[in-house]
Write a protein that holds these residues in place. Sequence first.
Motif, PDB file in Angstrom:
ATOM      1  N   GLU A  64       1.293   6.016   3.898  1.00  0.00           N
ATOM      2  CA  GLU A  64       3.210   6.651   2.655  1.00  0.00           C
ATOM      3  C   GLU A  64       3.890   6.963   3.246  1.00  0.00           C
ATOM      4  OE1 GLU A  64       0.521  10.390   2.169  1.00  0.00           O
ATOM      5  OE2 GLU A  64      -1.291   8.957   1.260  1.00  0.00           O
ATOM      6  N   VAL A  65       4.249   8.110   4.236  1.00  0.00           N
ATOM      7  CA  VAL A  65       5.787   8.202   4.848  1.00  0.00           C
ATOM      8  C   VAL A  65       6.519   6.205   4.826  1.00  0.00           C
ATOM      9  CG1 VAL A  65       6.740   8.538   7.335  1.00  0.00           C
ATOM     10  CG2 VAL A  65       4.870   9.296   6.564  1.00  0.00           C
ATOM     11  N   ALA A  66       5.976   5.468   5.470  1.00  0.00           N
ATOM     12  CA  ALA A  66       6.767   4.500   5.594  1.00  0.00           C
ATOM     13  C   ALA A  66       7.338   3.349   3.985  1.00  0.00           C
ATOM     14  CB  ALA A  66       5.564   3.025   6.053  1.00  0.00           C
ATOM     15  N   ALA A  67       6.041   4.169   2.778  1.00  0.00           N
ATOM     16  CA  ALA A  67       6.685   3.493   1.309  1.00  0.00           C
ATOM     17  C   ALA A  67       8.190   4.851   1.118  1.00  0.00           C
ATOM     18  CB  ALA A  67       5.058   4.000   1.104  1.00  0.00           C
ATOM     19  N   ARG A 109      26.968   3.937  14.401  1.00  0.00           N
ATOM     20  CA  ARG A 109      26.118   2.443  13.614  1.00  0.00           C
ATOM     21  C   ARG A 109      26.057   1.265  12.771  1.00  0.00           C
ATOM     22  NH1 ARG A 109      20.663   2.837  17.584  1.00  0.00           N
ATOM     23  NH2 ARG A 109      21.018   0.640  17.381  1.00  0.00           N
ATOM     24  N   ARG A 110      26.588   2.247  12.152  1.00  0.00           N
ATOM     25  CA  ARG A 110      26.637   1.409   9.809  1.00  0.00           C
ATOM     26  C   ARG A 110      25.303   0.844   9.718  1.00  0.00           C
ATOM     27  NH1 ARG A 110      31.346  -2.920  11.096  1.00  0.00           N
ATOM     28  NH2 ARG A 110      33.243  -1.280  10.574  1.00  0.00           N
ATOM     29  N   PHE A 111      24.216   2.551  10.337  1.00  0.00           N
ATOM     30  CA  PHE A 111      22.991   2.255   9.335  1.00  0.00           C
ATOM     31  C   PHE A 111      22.716   3.799   9.655  1.00  0.00           C
ATOM     32  CE2 PHE A 111      21.759   1.005  13.764  1.00  0.00           C
ATOM     33  CZ  PHE A 111      20.958   1.537  13.628  1.00  0.00           C
ATOM     34  N   GLY A 112      21.606   4.088   9.058  1.00  0.00           N
ATOM     35  CA  GLY A 112      20.695   4.840   8.552  1.00  0.00           C
ATOM     36  C   GLY A 112      19.427   4.888   7.673  1.00  0.00           C
ATOM     37  N   PHE A 113      18.940   6.334   7.692  1.00  0.00           N
ATOM     38  CA  PHE A 113      18.289   5.629   7.399  1.00  0.00           C
ATOM     39  C   PHE A 113      17.477   7.116   5.844  1.00  0.00           C
ATOM     40  CE2 PHE A 113      17.280   4.081  11.225  1.00  0.00           C
ATOM     41  CZ  PHE A 113      16.289   3.560  10.761  1.00  0.00           C
ATOM     42  N   VAL A 114      17.147   6.816   5.125  1.00  0.00           N
ATOM     43  CA  VAL A 114      16.698   7.866   3.613  1.00  0.00           C
ATOM     44  C   VAL A 114      15.347   7.934   3.574  1.00  0.00           C
ATOM     45  CG1 VAL A 114      17.276   8.636   1.592  1.00  0.00           C
ATOM     46  CG2 VAL A 114      19.123   7.739   2.896  1.00  0.00           C
ATOM     47  N   THR A 115      15.158   9.148   3.316  1.00  0.00           N
ATOM     48  CA  THR A 115      13.378   9.458   3.557  1.00  0.00           C
ATOM     49  C   THR A 115      13.431  10.107   1.901  1.00  0.00           C
ATOM     50  OG1 THR A 115      12.798   9.870   5.498  1.00  0.00           O
ATOM     51  CG2 THR A 115      10.573  10.237   3.630  1.00  0.00           C
ATOM     52  N   MET A 116      12.818   9.442   1.511  1.00  0.00           N
ATOM     53  CA  MET A 116      11.999  10.345  -0.576  1.00  0.00           C
ATOM     54  C   MET A 116      11.126  10.580  -0.584  1.00  0.00           C
ATOM     55  SD  MET A 116      14.986   9.072  -1.814  1.00  0.00           S
ATOM     56  CE  MET A 116      15.149   9.054  -3.495  1.00  0.00           C
ATOM     57  N   SER A 117      10.557  11.621  -1.577  1.00  0.00           N
ATOM     58  CA  SER A 117       9.795  12.580  -1.379  1.00  0.00           C
ATOM     59  C   SER A 117       8.407  11.509  -2.192  1.00  0.00           C
ATOM     60  CB  SER A 117      10.557  13.558  -2.825  1.00  0.00           C
ATOM     61  OG  SER A 117      10.641  12.893  -3.716  1.00  0.00           O
ATOM     62  N   PRO A 119       7.496   7.382  -2.622  1.00  0.00           N
ATOM     63  CA  PRO A 119       7.693   6.255  -2.714  1.00  0.00           C
ATOM     64  C   PRO A 119       8.272   4.953  -4.480  1.00  0.00           C
ATOM     65  CG  PRO A 119       5.275   6.090  -2.153  1.00  0.00           C
ATOM     66  CD  PRO A 119       6.096   7.515  -3.125  1.00  0.00           C
ATOM     67  N   GLU A 120       7.482   5.738  -5.540  1.00  0.00           N
ATOM     68  CA  GLU A 120       8.554   5.712  -6.574  1.00  0.00           C
ATOM     69  C   GLU A 120       9.870   6.127  -6.890  1.00  0.00           C
ATOM     70  OE1 GLU A 120       4.317   6.049  -7.155  1.00  0.00           O
ATOM     71  OE2 GLU A 120       5.854   7.092  -6.679  1.00  0.00           O
ATOM     72  N   GLU A 121      10.081   6.863  -6.489  1.00  0.00           N
ATOM     73  CA  GLU A 121      12.042   6.836  -6.147  1.00  0.00           C
ATOM     74  C   GLU A 121      12.966   6.226  -5.005  1.00  0.00           C
ATOM     75  OE1 GLU A 121      12.078  12.249  -7.280  1.00  0.00           O
ATOM     76  OE2 GLU A 121      11.685  11.404  -5.542  1.00  0.00           O
ATOM     77  N   ALA A 122      11.342   5.856  -3.955  1.00  0.00           N
ATOM     78  CA  ALA A 122      12.032   4.558  -2.848  1.00  0.00           C
ATOM     79  C   ALA A 122      12.711   3.893  -3.729  1.00  0.00           C
ATOM     80  CB  ALA A 122      11.452   4.708  -2.302  1.00  0.00           C
ATOM     81  N   SER A 146       6.226  -2.168   6.220  1.00  0.00           N
ATOM     82  CA  SER A 146       5.780  -2.509   5.563  1.00  0.00           C
ATOM     83  C   SER A 146       4.091  -2.161   6.472  1.00  0.00           C
ATOM     84  CB  SER A 146       4.681  -3.310   5.238  1.00  0.00           C
ATOM     85  OG  SER A 146       6.096  -3.862   4.481  1.00  0.00           O
ATOM     86  N   PHE A 147       3.244  -1.396   5.311  1.00  0.00           N
ATOM     87  CA  PHE A 147       2.697  -0.925   6.935  1.00  0.00           C
ATOM     88  C   PHE A 147       0.933  -2.254   6.757  1.00  0.00           C
ATOM     89  CE2 PHE A 147      -2.181   1.663   7.661  1.00  0.00           C
ATOM     90  CZ  PHE A 147      -1.590   1.722   8.361  1.00  0.00           C
ATOM     91  N   LEU A 148       1.104  -2.743   7.695  1.00  0.00           N
ATOM     92  CA  LEU A 148      -0.191  -3.550   7.950  1.00  0.00           C
ATOM     93  C   LEU A 148      -1.335  -2.925   8.764  1.00  0.00           C
ATOM     94  CD1 LEU A 148       2.337  -6.437   8.520  1.00  0.00           C
ATOM     95  CD2 LEU A 148       1.427  -5.882   6.483  1.00  0.00           C
ATOM     96  N   PRO A 149      -1.943  -2.643   7.725  1.00  0.00           N
ATOM     97  CA  PRO A 149      -3.084  -1.822   8.662  1.00  0.00           C
ATOM     98  C   PRO A 149      -4.402  -2.936   9.270  1.00  0.00           C
ATOM     99  CG  PRO A 149      -3.786  -1.592   6.493  1.00  0.00           C
ATOM    100  CD  PRO A 149      -2.691  -2.595   6.973  1.00  0.00           C
TER     101      PRO A 149
END
Length: 243
Positions: A64-67, A109-117, A119-122, A146-149
């Motif tokens: 869910e976090v990864a999505a 380093r010209r990149f970053g990470f954004v966490t939306m609330s 998966p639909e918003e992401a 991608s989460f690959l269980p």
Amino acid sequence: MATTTTTISSSLVTPPPTARALHHHHRCPSRLPVGAAPSLALRARRRRPAMVAASSSLLEAPEEVAARKLYVGNIPRTVTNDELAAMFADHGTVDRAEVMYDKYTGRSRRFGFVTMSTPEEANAAIESLNETEVGGRKIKVNVTESFLPNIDRSAPEPEPVFVDSQYKVYVGNLAKSVTTEMLKNFFSEKGQVLSATVSRIPGTSKSKGYGFVTFSSDEEVEAAVSTFNDAELEGQPIRVNKA
């Protein structure tokens, strides 16, 4: 002989404590000092829901976090955390936005990470912002991983033997999909590559996100750094410098 009866007002008599009352007093001592102001007790009660909310967020499943966590690449060096968050605010609630910086130079380093609330918003942010221009640069926006269980980590593919050399470059910010063979072929455009390797977590096929490439001369190392630093490999700008 007359009998004298004495009447005692019930308001002056303190009844002995019952066993249940004694037990309750023993098990539940007051947490606040005697005479503490009511506002102190109120503040103590108000802190409890925040602690519960914080602990419940830790129970979120990894998939869910990864999505809802996005990689944002090829951004201008001047973009700050607040500006990165503002870029995504039109597409939902931004839980967190963070630009990655080099720990030695302090430069972006010209990149970053954004966490939306959600998966639909992401997904909405990916559709709207991927390949759009920011400060004259086309940014890359995609889900971090991608989460690959069901992946089998017990039998990773054997890696080729790495041939070390004094003419070597470090390659960072590698995408998870980059293999040793891909890394070698990518750098073969600028000189004779002796060997290449992508570092992986021992016993698994999971990349650590960096690797090394060796050459036969210092000139080839210089050419590789000047040509491939910030170049894109598998959709991510890589970082290349002398090892």
